[in-house]
Motif scaffolding. Sequence first.
Motif, short mmCIF file in Angstrom:
data_model
loop_
_atom_site.label_atom_id
_atom_site.label_comp_id
_atom_site.label_asym_id
_atom_site.label_seq_id
_atom_site.Cartn_x
_atom_site.Cartn_y
_atom_site.Cartn_z
N ASP A 35 0.80 -1.23 0.00
CA ASP A 35 0.00 0.00 0.00
C ASP A 35 0.83 1.28 0.00
N ARG A 36 1.82 1.33 -0.85
CA ARG A 36 2.68 2.52 -0.98
C ARG A 36 1.96 3.61 -1.76
N SER A 37 2.39 4.84 -1.57
CA SER A 37 1.76 5.95 -2.30
C SER A 37 2.08 5.89 -3.78
N VAL A 38 3.24 5.32 -4.14
CA VAL A 38 3.62 5.15 -5.54
C VAL A 38 4.02 3.69 -5.75
N ARG A 64 -5.79 0.73 -6.23
CA ARG A 64 -4.85 1.85 -6.24
C ARG A 64 -5.52 3.21 -6.38
N THR A 65 -6.83 3.29 -6.25
CA THR A 65 -7.55 4.56 -6.36
C THR A 65 -6.94 5.59 -5.40
N GLY A 66 -6.66 6.77 -5.94
CA GLY A 66 -6.13 7.85 -5.13
C GLY A 66 -4.62 7.83 -4.95
N ARG A 67 -3.95 6.86 -5.54
CA ARG A 67 -2.49 6.76 -5.45
C ARG A 67 -1.91 6.67 -6.85
N THR A 68 -0.63 6.84 -6.96
CA THR A 68 0.05 6.81 -8.25
C THR A 68 0.53 5.39 -8.55
#
Length: 115
Positions: A35-38, A64-68
């Motif tokens: 669950d990393r931001s990227v 991955r909604t809301g993350r890159t």
Amino acid sequence: SALSGGTGGRIGERGSSLSGGQRQRVALARALAADRSVLVVHDPTTAVDAATEARIATGIRRARTGRTTVLVTSSPALLAATDRVVLVDGGTITAEAPHEDLVRDHPVYRTAVLT
């Protein structure tokens, strides 16, 4: 559920008892669980069938909604699930648009992805 013993079944060291597609799905699941931001993945579905690939593409988008998420791939199923595709040809960005626009308007993209 496809494994002997289900989710409680034993797996050989380094996934030796798994098929290529199963190993690929486990690696992708581990990356998603972090669950990393990227997240950057390279061809995460090359060892699975088309129906499974479509389900994975939908699942990645949902998870991955809301993350890159950066997908390095030529998979039409994965590309269709993205917000934006960047076409790199000869080391240069030559186009940037949604998958459906590139399929319709860009012959190099169409050839690379659909043939």
